[in-house]
Write a protein that holds these residues in place. Structure first.
Motif, PDB file in Angstrom:
ATOM      1  N   SER A   7       0.741  -1.367  -0.285  1.00 46.20           N
ATOM      2  CA  SER A   7       0.269  -0.164  -0.418  1.00 46.20           C
ATOM      3  C   SER A   7       1.252   1.521  -0.139  1.00 46.20           C
ATOM      4  CB  SER A   7      -0.652  -0.226   1.418  1.00 46.20           C
ATOM      5  OG  SER A   7      -1.886  -0.693   1.679  1.00 46.20           O
ATOM      6  N   VAL A   8       2.017   1.492   0.462  1.00 47.22           N
ATOM      7  CA  VAL A   8       3.256   2.137   0.674  1.00 47.22           C
ATOM      8  C   VAL A   8       3.681   2.341  -0.259  1.00 47.22           C
ATOM      9  CG1 VAL A   8       4.782   3.144   1.900  1.00 47.22           C
ATOM     10  CG2 VAL A   8       3.760   2.196   3.230  1.00 47.22           C
ATOM     11  N   TYR A  34      -6.251   3.140 -10.042  1.00 47.70           N
ATOM     12  CA  TYR A  34      -5.657   4.517 -10.557  1.00 47.70           C
ATOM     13  C   TYR A  34      -4.468   4.450 -11.245  1.00 47.70           C
ATOM     14  CZ  TYR A  34      -7.964   7.632  -6.649  1.00 47.70           C
ATOM     15  OH  TYR A  34      -9.252   8.207  -5.785  1.00 47.70           O
ATOM     16  N   HIS A  73      -7.846  15.724  -4.135  1.00 44.69           N
ATOM     17  CA  HIS A  73      -9.055  14.238  -4.062  1.00 44.69           C
ATOM     18  C   HIS A  73      -8.695  12.377  -4.259  1.00 44.69           C
ATOM     19  CE1 HIS A  73     -12.165  12.856  -1.390  1.00 44.69           C
ATOM     20  NE2 HIS A  73     -12.442  13.587  -0.518  1.00 44.69           N
ATOM     21  N   PHE A  74      -8.251  12.091  -3.317  1.00 49.78           N
ATOM     22  CA  PHE A  74      -8.616  10.438  -4.148  1.00 49.78           C
ATOM     23  C   PHE A  74      -9.419   9.410  -2.778  1.00 49.78           C
ATOM     24  CE2 PHE A  74      -4.605  13.073  -4.967  1.00 49.78           C
ATOM     25  CZ  PHE A  74      -4.709  12.718  -5.736  1.00 49.78           C
ATOM     26  N   ASP A  75      -9.978   9.039  -3.345  1.00 50.15           N
ATOM     27  CA  ASP A  75     -11.300   8.266  -2.511  1.00 50.15           C
ATOM     28  C   ASP A  75     -10.257   7.244  -2.183  1.00 50.15           C
ATOM     29  OD1 ASP A  75     -13.649   7.619  -1.830  1.00 50.15           O
ATOM     30  OD2 ASP A  75     -14.401   8.643  -2.076  1.00 50.15           O
ATOM     31  N   CYS A  76     -10.374   6.606  -1.990  1.00 49.94           N
ATOM     32  CA  CYS A  76      -9.774   5.101  -1.514  1.00 49.94           C
ATOM     33  C   CYS A  76     -11.009   4.255  -1.674  1.00 49.94           C
ATOM     34  CB  CYS A  76      -8.490   4.376   0.170  1.00 49.94           C
ATOM     35  SG  CYS A  76      -7.033   6.328  -0.545  1.00 49.94           S
ATOM     36  N   ALA A 117     -11.728   1.200   2.188  1.00 44.48           N
ATOM     37  CA  ALA A 117     -10.594   0.435   2.818  1.00 44.48           C
ATOM     38  C   ALA A 117      -9.451   0.979   3.163  1.00 44.48           C
ATOM     39  CB  ALA A 117      -9.459   0.050   0.989  1.00 44.48           C
ATOM     40  N   GLU A 118      -9.910   1.422   5.210  1.00 48.63           N
ATOM     41  CA  GLU A 118      -8.663   2.641   5.512  1.00 48.63           C
ATOM     42  C   GLU A 118      -7.809   1.905   5.905  1.00 48.63           C
ATOM     43  OE1 GLU A 118     -12.293   0.900   6.485  1.00 48.63           O
ATOM     44  OE2 GLU A 118     -13.652   2.430   6.272  1.00 48.63           O
ATOM     45  N   SER A 119      -7.505   0.404   6.091  1.00 50.95           N
ATOM     46  CA  SER A 119      -5.985  -0.024   6.082  1.00 50.95           C
ATOM     47  C   SER A 119      -4.880   0.583   4.885  1.00 50.95           C
ATOM     48  CB  SER A 119      -6.182  -1.555   6.435  1.00 50.95           C
ATOM     49  OG  SER A 119      -6.819  -1.399   7.083  1.00 50.95           O
ATOM     50  N   ASN A 120      -5.528   0.585   3.160  1.00 49.98           N
ATOM     51  CA  ASN A 120      -4.512   1.280   2.744  1.00 49.98           C
ATOM     52  C   ASN A 120      -4.612   2.142   2.295  1.00 49.98           C
ATOM     53  OD1 ASN A 120      -3.631  -0.232  -0.253  1.00 49.98           O
ATOM     54  ND2 ASN A 120      -5.730   1.365  -0.509  1.00 49.98           N
ATOM     55  N   SER A 174      -1.924   3.746   4.760  1.00 49.82           N
ATOM     56  CA  SER A 174      -0.403   3.717   4.458  1.00 49.82           C
ATOM     57  C   SER A 174      -0.240   3.933   2.871  1.00 49.82           C
ATOM     58  CB  SER A 174      -0.723   1.558   4.244  1.00 49.82           C
ATOM     59  OG  SER A 174      -0.568   0.759   5.081  1.00 49.82           O
ATOM     60  N   VAL A 175      -0.686   3.897   2.609  1.00 50.43           N
ATOM     61  CA  VAL A 175      -1.299   4.412   0.671  1.00 50.43           C
ATOM     62  C   VAL A 175      -0.270   6.397   1.595  1.00 50.43           C
ATOM     63  CG1 VAL A 175      -2.259   6.087  -0.786  1.00 50.43           C
ATOM     64  CG2 VAL A 175      -1.928   3.536  -0.633  1.00 50.43           C
ATOM     65  N   ALA A 204       0.986   7.048   4.494  1.00 52.80           N
ATOM     66  CA  ALA A 204       2.514   6.704   4.241  1.00 52.80           C
ATOM     67  C   ALA A 204       3.623   7.301   3.306  1.00 52.80           C
ATOM     68  CB  ALA A 204       2.788   5.864   4.807  1.00 52.80           C
ATOM     69  N   GLY A 205       2.804   6.303   2.455  1.00 53.63           N
ATOM     70  CA  GLY A 205       3.601   6.700   0.831  1.00 53.63           C
ATOM     71  C   GLY A 205       3.792   8.067   0.534  1.00 53.63           C
ATOM     72  N   GLU A 226      -3.355  -0.854  13.383  1.00 48.90           N
ATOM     73  CA  GLU A 226      -2.006  -0.881  13.342  1.00 48.90           C
ATOM     74  C   GLU A 226      -1.031  -0.170  11.961  1.00 48.90           C
ATOM     75  OE1 GLU A 226      -0.486  -4.584  11.781  1.00 48.90           O
ATOM     76  OE2 GLU A 226       1.262  -3.593  11.635  1.00 48.90           O
ATOM     77  N   GLN A 227      -1.999  -0.389  10.623  1.00 49.84           N
ATOM     78  CA  GLN A 227      -1.469   0.436   9.698  1.00 49.84           C
ATOM     79  C   GLN A 227      -0.791   2.442  10.285  1.00 49.84           C
ATOM     80  OE1 GLN A 227      -3.682  -1.490   9.780  1.00 49.84           O
ATOM     81  NE2 GLN A 227      -2.678  -2.236   8.212  1.00 49.84           N
ATOM     82  N   SER A 276       2.940   2.112   9.093  1.00 49.83           N
ATOM     83  CA  SER A 276       3.275   2.957   8.642  1.00 49.83           C
ATOM     84  C   SER A 276       3.250   4.050   8.755  1.00 49.83           C
ATOM     85  CB  SER A 276       1.598   3.019   7.568  1.00 49.83           C
ATOM     86  OG  SER A 276       1.673   1.261   6.543  1.00 49.83           O
TER      87      SER A 276
END
Lengths: 279, 315
Positions: free
Chosen positions: A124-125, A166, B51-54, B57-60, B63-64, B66-67, B90-91, B95
């Motif tokens: 994911s990162v 994306y 604005h980026f809708d994920c 999927a909150e865990s992802n 971490s996204v 974080a990246g 935990e993310q 992360s």
């Protein structure tokens, strides 16, 4: 692949393997099996593919690498040492108190782009980095390695969905398909198969490769660069413990360190192989 | 009181992001299919490409974020407190927290004032979870003015920040023209010598109202707004404890691990003082209109008055 480069990669990969054994033996713990299975891959990436600069580890335009299967940190550290990010001596203090090299990758280590090890998060990162690159108009690419057991984590599929949505064609996910996880064969513990079909169904471009054949790796990564509008997954068939005879395809070497005798045997085998290569 | 303006701090969050988007070009917003509720939709309307809708999927998403932070952006990861601090704990820890990345977490719908949705969505544990993560800043603004200021302060601070916002419209008591937000500093709203009431979030206004009633009864209560729960303002806590010898904490959060615990941590080490904790006791919430729920759980000026009166009398 050019024969000279291929020979050089084989030599470096063997040195990377020696470093893995050195690190895990001195730490008296760690994960040699899955480290050895990605030794050729990391050698290929760092010595033939990634745009990275050991003298400028934080260069903003560099390609990014996230070891999502963070427990195989010895392979990453050994590769980074070969590449010159830090001294090979550091491998001997892996996991020791006060050491640079933590049990799992840590962002403060030169050359490590992200802390990782809690499975499923690194991918994911990496997707976030890839989206960020696109958003900021940067041309660097992002690579991440997952274990085949790791893809049992739900977050991996959240990330796959996200990356496809994306259209992150600057992201390459590599699945190290050595077929084994801590409790046994992945097909018996909790089968993630069919891996290729699942990623295809999630909208990713899938390439299959041989983890221990540099020609195969080169072909797969070159193909990934030609894909537009889709992230690529390279499902890489590998042998856990590759390069050390008694560790190969043996699940008991997932997370155990060799004793002095086993260490000596591993070093002997790898050194003999190195001599043969260096002719 | 009838003409006091009321605004939910989630609304302040969305408005602040939209306003600050022009000034800070690295600011991007992530949401998890709740843009209409977290109010990041206001930002999305103005900056659709940022604005980026994920999806759900909150865990992802964490971490996204974080990246994105690791590559130079300032992402605001937005969802309900339950999912930000709870599901994705935990993310957030591994992360975002461990690599100390510059991610801002906008957690809306905190506490029991979520109301009718009931216990599954009423997060009374988020402050406890977030303040346990090393290096995490935890902010719980009290009104619209403070919430907007907190968002900008978070942008100008480098490191992970957890911001807690509410669903319920609450009175705006801070003066927009003069208000200045200082991260890590408590705000002395009222001096007093009989009891020091430390409040956070939407309970600050209730504490102010309670102090007025107490004053009419001859009880002189200090009121301190603790908007930053971590790092907490130790000086203001010790100073008020020394002056009053009686402390009360008021929060729309479990009494376990939140403001009450944070204040007790300071006092037990630096200036042991009797402390009365008002918050959600060791129980889950349930459905009901927000204001009625707050009353039922004792999270209102009337209960602050009653408990303060009792404690001062027992002094």
């Amino acid at each position: 692949m050019d024969a000279t480069l291929k020979k050089q990669l084989e030599i470096t990969a063997t040195k990377v393997r020696l470093g893995i054994i050195e690190g895990v033996f001195n730490a008296k713990s760690g994960h040699p099996g899955g480290s050895l299975s990605i030794a050729d891959l990391l050698t290929y990436l760092y010595f033939a593919k990634l745009n990275v600069y050991p003298d400028k580890p934080d260069e903003p335009s560099r390609d990014r690498f996230v070891l999502s299967k963070g427990h195989t940190a010895p392979a990453l550290y050994s590769t980074l040492a070969q590449k010159g990010y830090f001294s090979e001596e550091e491998l001997k203090s892996l996991r020791h108190i006060g050491a640079l090299l933590q049990g799992h990758p840590c962002i403060t280590i030169p050359g490590v782009d992200m802390s990782s090890g809690s499975l499923g998060q690194g991918v994911s990162v990496a997707a976030g980095m890839a989206l960020s690159a696109k958003y900021q108009g940067e041309t660097y690419r992002v690579y991440t390695v997952l274990g085949d057991g790791e893809i049992e984590e739900g977050q991996v599929w959240e990330a796959a969905m996200f990356a496809a949505h994306y259209k992150l064609d600057n992201l390459v996910m590599i699945v190290d398909n050595n077929g084994l996880q801590i409790d046994g064969k992945i097909s018996e513990v909790m089968s993630p198969y069919p891996i290729v079909d699942k990623f295809k169904a999630f909208g990713l471009h899938v390439v299959e490769a041989d983890a221990h054949d540099f020609d195969s790796l080169e072909k797969a990564f070159n193909e990934a660069e030609t894909v537009c509008g889709q992230p690529t997954v390279i499902v890489m068939k590998s042998t856990k413990g590759k390069g050390v005879s008694y560790m190969e395809d043996n699940v008991s070497w997932h997370g155990a360190a060799p004793n002095a005798e086993q260490y000596a045997q591993a070093v002997e085998e790898l050194t003999a192989h190195l001599k043969e290569l260096e002719g | 009181m009838a003409d006091v303006k009321k605004i939910a701090t989630r609304e302040s969050y969305g408005n602040a992001l939209a306003e600050l988007g022009d000034k800070y070009d690295k600011l991007v917003v992530l949401d998890a299919d709740l843009a209409a509720a977290t109010k990041t939709c206001i930002f999305k309307k103005k900056f659709p490409d940022r604005h980026f809708d994920c999806g759900i999927a909150e865990s992802n998403m964490m971490s996204v974020a974080a990246g994105m932070a690791a590559t130079g952006l300032i992402p605001f990861a937005s969802t309900f407190a339950m999912f930000a601090a709870g599901r994705a704990f935990e993310q957030v820890r591994n992360s975002i927290g461990y690599p100390h990345l510059n991610v801002k977490i906008g957690a809306t719908h905190a506490g029991i004032s979520v109301g009718e949705d009931g216990a599954t969505h009423q997060c009374n544990e988020d402050i406890a979870l977030m303040r346990a993560i090393p290096g995490m800043t935890v902010i719980n603004p009290a009104d619209d003015v403070e919430a907007r200021a907190a968002v900008e302060a978070a942008i100008n601070y480098v490191g992970p920040v957890y911001m807690r916002f509410g669903r319920l419209a609450v009175p705006v008591f801070n003066d927009a023209a003069s208000y200045k937000f200082e991260m890590g500093k408590g705000v002395q709203l009222r001096d007093g010598k009989d009891i020091a009431i430390f409040a956070t979030g939407l309970m600050v206004n209730e504490a102010i109202e309670a102090a007025k009633t107490l004053a009419n009864e001859g009880i002189d209560a200090a009121v301190i707004n603790i908007h930053t729960i971590k790092p907490i303002d130790e000086d203001i806590i010790v100073k008020n404890a020394e002056k009053t010898n009686l402390v009360m904490t008021v929060e729309e959060h479990s009494i376990i691990g939140g403001l009450g615990s944070a204040v007790a941590d300071v006092l037990s080490a630096k200036r042991p003082t009797k402390q009365v904790r008002i918050g959600v006791n060791d129980e889950f919430g349930h459905s009901g209109p927000a204001v009625e729920l707050l009353k039922q759980f004792g999270l209102c000026a009337d209960n602050i008055v009653a408990k303060a009166r009792e404690a001062v009398k027992a002094k």
